[in-house]
Design an enzyme around this catalytic site. Structure first.
Site, PDB file in Angstrom:
ATOM      1  N   GLU A 271       0.827  -1.205   0.000  1.00  0.00           N
ATOM      2  CA  GLU A 271       0.000   0.000   0.000  1.00  0.00           C
ATOM      3  C   GLU A 271       0.865   1.260   0.000  1.00  0.00           C
ATOM      4  O   GLU A 271       0.646   2.191  -0.769  1.00  0.00           O
ATOM      5  CB  GLU A 271      -0.899  -0.041   1.233  1.00  0.00           C
ATOM      6  CG  GLU A 271      -1.732   1.194   1.453  1.00  0.00           C
ATOM      7  CD  GLU A 271      -2.991   1.173   0.625  1.00  0.00           C
ATOM      8  OE1 GLU A 271      -3.809   0.281   0.835  1.00  0.00           O
ATOM      9  OE2 GLU A 271      -3.145   2.047  -0.221  1.00  0.00           O
ATOM     10  N   ASP A 275       0.947   3.990  -3.049  1.00  0.00           N
ATOM     11  CA  ASP A 275       0.500   5.367  -2.839  1.00  0.00           C
ATOM     12  C   ASP A 275       1.584   6.369  -3.213  1.00  0.00           C
ATOM     13  O   ASP A 275       1.346   7.327  -3.946  1.00  0.00           O
ATOM     14  CB  ASP A 275       0.125   5.582  -1.364  1.00  0.00           C
ATOM     15  CG  ASP A 275      -1.165   4.877  -0.998  1.00  0.00           C
ATOM     16  OD1 ASP A 275      -1.758   4.226  -1.871  1.00  0.00           O
ATOM     17  OD2 ASP A 275      -1.572   4.979   0.172  1.00  0.00           O
ATOM     18  N   SER A 490      -7.342   1.738  -3.941  1.00  0.00           N
ATOM     19  CA  SER A 490      -6.118   2.267  -3.331  1.00  0.00           C
ATOM     20  C   SER A 490      -5.158   2.772  -4.389  1.00  0.00           C
ATOM     21  O   SER A 490      -4.280   3.576  -4.085  1.00  0.00           O
ATOM     22  CB  SER A 490      -5.367   1.171  -2.584  1.00  0.00           C
ATOM     23  OG  SER A 490      -6.140   0.621  -1.596  1.00  0.00           O
TER      24      SER A 490
END
Ligand SMILES: *[C@@H]1O[C@H](CO)[C@@H](O)[C@H](O)[C@H]1NC(C)=O
Ligand SMILES: *[C@@H]1O[C@H](CO)[C@@H](O)[C@H](O)[C@H]1NC(C)=O
Ligand SMILES: *[C@@H]1O[C@H](CO)[C@@H](O)[C@H](O)[C@H]1NC(C)=O
Ligand SMILES: *[C@@H]1O[C@H](CO)[C@@H](O)[C@H](O)[C@H]1NC(C)=O
Ligand SMILES: *[C@@H]1O[C@H](CO)[C@@H](O)[C@H](O)[C@H]1NC(C)=O
Length: 587
Positions: A271, A275, A490
């Protein structure tokens, strides 16, 4: 004043003793998430850190102000508040502070810190004190094999006199929510590898959304941020390798400029890598911050930790990308309402908060045996954030049309009413409201020939997502290894966030204020016909409940706004044109 304060304190301590208890969050779902086990009781002297959300003042005014500063037709458009000004508006009353402090002091709680807006109080105390303070609570230690948490599965009460001054107490019930990033690599690689798959890289995203090599940041003080809530760390070296592999066609920073919080992990998280790597690809050459809120103490709630941090920092990036969510029905009303106010606080400061819409489509919840409804996701369902859904390429070999990604979270809140900006397109002309035809949500509901049964969703709730971006088959670099097939909203969220950060950049260069809370502007654009600012996603449906009534289907995409992909995905040059405006002068 001092004498009166003293008297008040004495009188309060008497009241507290005789006052009956009130449950602050009776509706908070308290259960141990899959993957966690209870290890045992805490010892009486173990340190617990509780976060008290104190009742704020003038929250009606705050909401009004947010509507004004975010409405390009208002004289107040873009006139954002500093953190000091915000504090003066909403900080708790003297009475609130006095009553809460007295209550704490009477229990020997002294080790507290507050934030600049004075509306959160974080206090260390022993477990035995915490259990006396929060009647009924019983703190245990839990582990997921990697780390431990302290939580109480039993509900807590506080004295009625104090309860009037506190929204909720953080660090008692909520476990960190699940991670939303999906790695399909290990599941599907075998059959996918058979045929060449394009995969999404920065070059693909930039090409699809019409970013040219010169569409990178150039305003010195611009900034963007991502926030992490699990044990998610990123490696500067991953970013370096990623940019060497994929970042040759555009100017970019090679390093994250600032890390808030700790970065103690040895392994980088998927993640975190995703990002950072993608917000820096669409928001090329823009200073990037990482908020790493792993939950530094066993009894902290990482998301709440980030929220309180925002209220304690006056210099903070303009755009925040957050891939985090929980089922609405698992959270207490008191908590969601208060977090919603925190979003308003960010909005009046000119901050733009983008949240992933979730990866379970409409979601599903069994109300009772054989009866299901959809299950909206929070904060995605907050009216004061911009929610990002997901798409995939229709033809994975070509950078062309996008279709719904069936996982894309969307639907209607059961907690928050549909906000004005979604109800109809209102352009305020002086004192006259010009009501255009229902453009967004109501128009969708009227237009669709087949909708899920009415009992599955709240037709009057805040509808989401607002926008979308690709969410399927991304390449990232994680622990120095390029990894394909990374999916989820995400991925969409940092991509869209970087684009808004870039638009802020251009606005700053023209002397315009930051976009801030951008939804009213986004929804008003579309009242003027299809402006071309978005690639409308019109095909595909997302997941819902696996039952006979809905056959696994939630909502479907359609021309214009829909609760699967919002307005669609960004066409940067046109979106920039549409959003590069200051206050709109009315005729
Ligand atoms: C407050 O509690 C924390 C955690 O136990 C401790 O590290 C800190 O020194 C304490 N501060 C004071 C002023 O007692
Ligand atoms: C907020 O910032 C101040 C000053 O930097 C600090 O002393 C205080 O501990 C912070 N509050 C919290 C709750 O962390
Ligand atoms: C943006 O991309 C689309 C599709 O890739 C293309 O048709 C269009 O001409 C591009 N340029 C602008 C300015 O919209
Ligand atoms: C950037 O911020 C610094 C410090 O706040 C300020 O001195 C400087 O003038 C700013 N630069 C621009 C281009 O606004
Ligand atoms: C929509 O169009 C009208 C008339 O052309 C214009 O006055 C108004 O400012 C436009 N709204 C936005 C948000 O661009």
């Amino acid at each position: 004043m001092a004498a009166r304060g003293c008297l008040l304190a004495i009188c309060i301590s008497r009241v507290l003793i005789s006052s009956r208890g009130v449950f602050l969050e009776p509706d908070q779902k308290v259960s141990v998430p899959i993957g966690w086990i209870q290890v045992g009781r805490v010892s009486a002297s173990d340190q617990i850190l509780l976060t008290f959300a104190l009742k704020q003042q003038n929250t009606d005014k705050l909401q009004e102000l947010l509507e004004q500063v975010s409405d390009p037709h208002s004289l107040q458009y873009g006139k954002y508040l500093s953190l000091d000004q915000l504090s003066s508006l909403i900080q708790p009353s003297e009475e609130t502070l006095k009553i809460v402090w007295t209550w704490l002091r009477n229990h020997g709680v002294q080790n507290c810190s507050t934030v600049q807006t004075s509306d959160f109080l974080k206090c260390f105390m022993s477990a035995s004190t915490a259990e006396k303070l929060l009647t009924g609570s019983k703190f245990n230690r839990f582990t997921d094999g990697h780390r431990t948490l302290i939580r109480s599965l039993a509900k807590y009460e506080i004295p009625e006199e104090v309860a009037k001054h506190v929204d909720f107490v953080g660090g008692v019930h909520r476990f960190p929510s699940k991670n939303t990033v999906i790695s399909k690599a290990w599941k599907t690689s075998r059959h996918r590898i058979a045929g060449f798959h394009l995969g999404v890289t920065p070059a693909v995203v930039r090409k699809r959304y019409n970013l040219t090599a010169s569409d990178v940041g150039s305003y010195e003080n611009n900034s963007q941020a991502v926030a992490q809530f699990l044990e998610q760390y990123f490696h500067q070296m991953d970013l370096t390798v990623f940019m060497q592999l994929f970042g040759r066609s555009f100017v970019h920073h090679t390093k994250v400029d600032k890390v808030i919080g700790c970065q103690r992990g040895i392994k980088a998280g998927l993640e975190a890598s995703l990002d950072v790597e993608y917000i820096m690809s669409t928001g090329g050459n823009i200073a990037t911050w990482v908020f790493s809120n792993g939950g530094r103490h066993e009894s902290q709630e990482p998301f709440l930790e980030w929220m309180t941090l925002l209220s304690n920092m006056s210099a903070i990036p303009w755009v925040h990308s957050i891939s985090y969510g929980d089922d609405e029905d698992s959270l207490s009303m008191a908590y969601m309402k208060r977090i919603n106010i925190e979003f308003m606080k960010a909005g009046v400061r000119g901050l733009t908060l983008l949240f992933a819409s979730g990866d379970d489509g409409a979601g599903c919840r069994e109300v009772r045996k054989g009866v299901n409804t959809f299950d909206p996701n929070f904060p995605a369902s907050s009216p004061y954030v911009t929610t990002v859904g997901g798409t995939s390429f229709k033809n994975p070999f070509q950078i062309t049309a996008e279709v719904t990604d069936y996982i894309s979270g969307g639907g209607f809140s059961n907690v928050f009413r549909m906000p004005n900006y979604q109800l109809s397109n209102q352009l305020v002309t002086g004192l006259i409201f010009v009501l255009l035809k229902d453009v967004a949500v109501k128009s969708y509901l009227k237009r669709m020939k087949s909708l899920p049964p009415a009992s599955y969703y709240n037709v009057n709730g805040r509808a989401y997502p607002d926008v979308a971006a690709l969410s399927d088959n991304y390449w990232i670099v994680n622990n120095l290894i390029p990894i394909p097939w990374i999916s989820g909203t995400s991925a969409s969220t940092p991509v869209f966030s970087g684009i808004l950060a870039l638009i802020n950049d251009r606005r700053f260069q023209k002397g315009l204020p930051a976009l801030g809370f951008v939804n009213p502007l986004l929804y008003s654009l579309q009242g003027n016909g299809t402006s071309g600012a978005f690639f409308d996603v019109t095909t595909g449906c997302h997941l819902g409940c696996l039952d006979e009534k809905t056959e696994g289907q939630g909502f479907c995409a359609s021309p214009s706004w829909d609760p699967v992909t919002g307005w669609g995905t960004p066409n940067y040059p046109e979106l920039l044109k549409a959003l590069l405006l200051g206050k709109v002068d009315d005729p």
